[in-house]
Design a protein around this motif. Structure first.
Motif, PDB file in Angstrom:
ATOM      1  N   ILE A 143       0.848  -1.188   0.000  1.00 30.71           N
ATOM      2  CA  ILE A 143       0.000   0.000   0.000  1.00 30.71           C
ATOM      3  C   ILE A 143       0.884   1.238   0.000  1.00 30.71           C
ATOM      4  CG2 ILE A 143      -1.833   1.215   1.206  1.00 30.71           C
ATOM      5  CD1 ILE A 143      -2.484  -1.443   2.573  1.00 30.71           C
ATOM      6  N   ASN A 144       0.559   2.207  -0.853  1.00 33.49           N
ATOM      7  CA  ASN A 144       1.313   3.436  -0.928  1.00 33.49           C
ATOM      8  C   ASN A 144       0.336   4.603  -0.837  1.00 33.49           C
ATOM      9  OD1 ASN A 144       3.504   5.100  -1.227  1.00 33.49           O
ATOM     10  ND2 ASN A 144       3.498   5.017  -3.472  1.00 33.49           N
ATOM     11  N   PRO A 145       0.469   5.542   0.082  1.00 35.42           N
ATOM     12  CA  PRO A 145       1.573   5.704   1.017  1.00 35.42           C
ATOM     13  C   PRO A 145       1.492   4.769   2.228  1.00 35.42           C
ATOM     14  CG  PRO A 145      -0.052   7.391   1.376  1.00 35.42           C
ATOM     15  CD  PRO A 145      -0.524   6.596   0.193  1.00 35.42           C
ATOM     16  N   VAL A 146       2.480   4.887   3.117  1.00 35.87           N
ATOM     17  CA  VAL A 146       2.519   4.097   4.340  1.00 35.87           C
ATOM     18  C   VAL A 146       2.594   5.035   5.537  1.00 35.87           C
ATOM     19  CG1 VAL A 146       3.588   2.100   3.247  1.00 35.87           C
ATOM     20  CG2 VAL A 146       5.025   3.897   4.222  1.00 35.87           C
ATOM     21  N   PRO A 147       2.251   4.550   6.729  1.00 38.13           N
ATOM     22  CA  PRO A 147       2.276   5.418   7.905  1.00 38.13           C
ATOM     23  C   PRO A 147       3.661   5.996   8.178  1.00 38.13           C
ATOM     24  CG  PRO A 147       1.029   3.415   8.355  1.00 38.13           C
ATOM     25  CD  PRO A 147       1.691   3.214   7.032  1.00 38.13           C
ATOM     26  N   ASP A 148       3.664   7.234   8.592  1.00 33.27           N
ATOM     27  CA  ASP A 148       4.876   7.927   9.014  1.00 33.27           C
ATOM     28  C   ASP A 148       4.751   8.168  10.518  1.00 33.27           C
ATOM     29  OD1 ASP A 148       6.473  10.314   9.815  1.00 33.27           O
ATOM     30  OD2 ASP A 148       7.061  10.302   7.709  1.00 33.27           O
ATOM     31  N   LEU A 149       5.603   7.508  11.295  1.00 33.10           N
ATOM     32  CA  LEU A 149       5.482   7.560  12.747  1.00 33.10           C
ATOM     33  C   LEU A 149       5.568   8.989  13.275  1.00 33.10           C
ATOM     34  CD1 LEU A 149       5.395   6.305  15.584  1.00 33.10           C
ATOM     35  CD2 LEU A 149       7.871   5.951  15.403  1.00 33.10           C
ATOM     36  N   GLU A 150       6.553   9.744  12.831  1.00 37.71           N
ATOM     37  CA  GLU A 150       6.725  11.095  13.354  1.00 37.71           C
ATOM     38  C   GLU A 150       5.564  12.002  12.979  1.00 37.71           C
ATOM     39  OE1 GLU A 150       8.889  12.121  15.550  1.00 37.71           O
ATOM     40  OE2 GLU A 150       9.583  10.041  15.600  1.00 37.71           O
ATOM     41  N   ALA A 151       5.030  11.820  11.765  1.00 34.43           N
ATOM     42  CA  ALA A 151       3.866  12.616  11.368  1.00 34.43           C
ATOM     43  C   ALA A 151       2.671  12.291  12.240  1.00 34.43           C
ATOM     44  CB  ALA A 151       3.542  12.369   9.895  1.00 34.43           C
ATOM     45  N   GLY A 152       2.489  11.009  12.562  1.00 39.23           N
ATOM     46  CA  GLY A 152       1.399  10.611  13.437  1.00 39.23           C
ATOM     47  C   GLY A 152       1.542  11.192  14.829  1.00 39.23           C
ATOM     48  N   ILE A 153       2.760  11.128  15.379  1.00 38.30           N
ATOM     49  CA  ILE A 153       2.997  11.686  16.710  1.00 38.30           C
ATOM     50  C   ILE A 153       2.739  13.194  16.712  1.00 38.30           C
ATOM     51  CG2 ILE A 153       4.778  12.181  18.414  1.00 38.30           C
ATOM     52  CD1 ILE A 153       5.974   9.435  17.798  1.00 38.30           C
ATOM     53  N   GLN A 154       3.210  13.873  15.668  1.00 40.40           N
ATOM     54  CA  GLN A 154       3.005  15.317  15.597  1.00 40.40           C
ATOM     55  C   GLN A 154       1.522  15.665  15.547  1.00 40.40           C
ATOM     56  OE1 GLN A 154       5.304  16.876  12.328  1.00 40.40           O
ATOM     57  NE2 GLN A 154       7.230  16.051  13.139  1.00 40.40           N
ATOM     58  N   TYR A 155       0.739  14.878  14.796  1.00 45.17           N
ATOM     59  CA  TYR A 155      -0.698  15.141  14.738  1.00 45.17           C
ATOM     60  C   TYR A 155      -1.332  14.986  16.121  1.00 45.17           C
ATOM     61  CZ  TYR A 155      -5.664  14.384  14.208  1.00 45.17           C
ATOM     62  OH  TYR A 155      -7.022  14.448  14.379  1.00 45.17           O
ATOM     63  N   TRP A 156      -1.074  13.837  16.775  1.00 46.87           N
ATOM     64  CA  TRP A 156      -1.742  13.569  18.050  1.00 46.87           C
ATOM     65  C   TRP A 156      -1.267  14.518  19.143  1.00 46.87           C
ATOM     66  CZ3 TRP A 156      -6.135  11.302  18.408  1.00 46.87           C
ATOM     67  CH2 TRP A 156      -6.516  10.376  17.425  1.00 46.87           C
ATOM     68  N   ALA A 157      -0.050  15.038  19.018  1.00 45.41           N
ATOM     69  CA  ALA A 157       0.445  15.995  20.015  1.00 45.41           C
ATOM     70  C   ALA A 157      -0.326  17.308  19.977  1.00 45.41           C
ATOM     71  CB  ALA A 157       1.934  16.242  19.807  1.00 45.41           C
ATOM     72  N   THR A 158      -1.053  17.555  18.886  1.00 47.62           N
ATOM     73  CA  THR A 158      -1.861  18.773  18.790  1.00 47.62           C
ATOM     74  C   THR A 158      -3.274  18.589  19.332  1.00 47.62           C
ATOM     75  OG1 THR A 158      -2.740  18.305  16.555  1.00 47.62           O
ATOM     76  CG2 THR A 158      -0.591  19.421  16.701  1.00 47.62           C
ATOM     77  N   GLN A 159      -3.633  17.346  19.679  1.00 47.21           N
ATOM     78  CA  GLN A 159      -4.975  17.071  20.175  1.00 47.21           C
ATOM     79  C   GLN A 159      -5.022  17.185  21.692  1.00 47.21           C
ATOM     80  OE1 GLN A 159      -7.350  16.618  17.647  1.00 47.21           O
ATOM     81  NE2 GLN A 159      -5.451  17.177  16.585  1.00 47.21           N
ATOM     82  N   PRO A 160      -6.183  17.541  22.259  1.00 49.92           N
ATOM     83  CA  PRO A 160      -6.276  17.663  23.717  1.00 49.92           C
ATOM     84  C   PRO A 160      -5.927  16.348  24.413  1.00 49.92           C
ATOM     85  CG  PRO A 160      -8.227  18.594  22.640  1.00 49.92           C
ATOM     86  CD  PRO A 160      -7.458  17.873  21.578  1.00 49.92           C
ATOM     87  N   ALA A 161      -5.193  16.447  25.507  1.00 44.84           N
ATOM     88  CA  ALA A 161      -4.806  15.263  26.268  1.00 44.84           C
ATOM     89  C   ALA A 161      -5.916  14.907  27.254  1.00 44.84           C
ATOM     90  CB  ALA A 161      -3.481  15.504  26.985  1.00 44.84           C
ATOM     91  N   ASN A 162      -7.052  14.520  26.700  1.00 47.44           N
ATOM     92  CA  ASN A 162      -8.197  14.099  27.506  1.00 47.44           C
ATOM     93  C   ASN A 162      -9.010  13.083  26.708  1.00 47.44           C
ATOM     94  OD1 ASN A 162      -9.730  15.632  25.615  1.00 47.44           O
ATOM     95  ND2 ASN A 162      -9.673  17.445  26.929  1.00 47.44           N
ATOM     96  N   TYR A 163     -10.104  12.584  27.286  1.00 46.83           N
ATOM     97  CA  TYR A 163     -10.900  11.562  26.610  1.00 46.83           C
ATOM     98  C   TYR A 163     -11.398  12.051  25.260  1.00 46.83           C
ATOM     99  CZ  TYR A 163     -11.222   8.440  30.699  1.00 46.83           C
ATOM    100  OH  TYR A 163     -10.947   7.573  31.717  1.00 46.83           O
ATOM    101  N   ASP A 164     -11.810  13.308  25.195  1.00 43.18           N
ATOM    102  CA  ASP A 164     -12.323  13.839  23.937  1.00 43.18           C
ATOM    103  C   ASP A 164     -11.230  13.874  22.872  1.00 43.18           C
ATOM    104  OD1 ASP A 164     -14.944  14.539  23.196  1.00 43.18           O
ATOM    105  OD2 ASP A 164     -14.405  16.649  22.994  1.00 43.18           O
TER     106      ASP A 164
END
Length: 256
Positions: free
Chosen positions: A4-25
């Motif tokens: 499958i192309n593209p494939v997951p990019d770990l650092e891009a994923g971490i950067q995205y989730w780091a912008t989300q609130p650190a709570n259940y929502d």
């Protein structure tokens, strides 16, 4: 193996989730204040109890601020190992764990009858057999001051996180996880979104795959695992992907 192309990019994923609130929502994509957390947790506990009523020790990689630890695992097991790569999320989980040492947030932590050990890292490199140096720990501590982080596990619980791995990485993680299981009754549990396409679809926003049921089953076979039970998670809000729970054992142990 990954075609499958593209494939997951770990650092891009971490950067995205780091912008989300650190709570259940934040970790639940905006569904943290509705019925989803309760329905998800109840379905997970029932699934585990049907398979292993004698649960003891669980390592748990998932997108987490401690929700699955507190709502699913600690009501059932004595020791949890929590793995999380996103800084704000692991910090929030640690804060909740520390608060539980003097309160009632997490079952068994204040009276030290249970424990949670925190690791900051990614599934791509994490080895449950040799987890490395923990970031922190709350609750029970070994009386002799020894290191019990290399103990084997009754269940390895993976939820809403495996889309960050490509196929080869996922097979390798599952193969490492097999070696960390305590005995022939021990399980790997995968709980993930499922797409209806033949293989997988890619989400550019958080750089993840959503795999199909067929894609997951192919990966499980390649990892030497057999499905002993699978179940759809019912009761989730409309418009979301279907979610399936798979209980897996090493192929040679699957009939036990």
């Amino acid at each position: 193996m990954s075609s499958i192309n593209p494939v997951p990019d770990l650092e891009a994923g971490i950067q995205y989730w780091a912008t989300q609130p650190a709570n259940y929502d934040g970790v639940l994509g905006g569904f943290g204040t509705g019925s989803l957390p309760r329905v998800d947790s109840l379905g997970s506990r029932r699934f585990l109890l049907d398979l292993l009523p004698e649960l003891s020790t669980v390592p748990s990689p998932f997108r987490s601020v401690g929700r699955v630890t507190s709502d699913v695992l600690l009501p059932l097991v004595s020791d949890v190992v929590l793995l999380e790569p996103v800084g704000p999320f692991i910090n929030e989980a640690r804060s909740r764990g520390k608060a539980s040492e003097s309160g009632i947030l997490w079952k068994g932590i204040a009276d030290r009858s249970k424990s949670v050990t925190f690791f900051k890292g990614a599934l791509q490199s994490f080895d449950p057999v040799e987890p490395g140096i923990p970031l922190d720990r709350v609750g029970y501590l070994p009386q002799d001051g020894g290191d019990d982080t290399k103990s084997k596990f009754d269940v390895i619980w993976c939820q809403w996180c495996l889309g960050h791995l490509n196929d080869d990485e996922l097979v390798q993680f599952l193969q490492r996880s097999k070696k960390a299981l305590r005995d022939a009754r021990s399980l790997i549990v995968v709980k993930e979104n499922i797409c209806r396409e033949q293989n997988a679809i890619f989400d550019e926003q958080d750089s993840t795959f959503t795999r199909s049921d067929l894609a997951f089953k192919s990966i499980f076979r390649d990892a030497g695992l057999k499905i002993i039970q699978e179940k759809i998670q019912h009761g989730l809000p409309e418009g979301l992907y279907p979610v399936i729970m798979y209980a897996l054992r090493e192929t040679s142990h699957a009939l036990q």
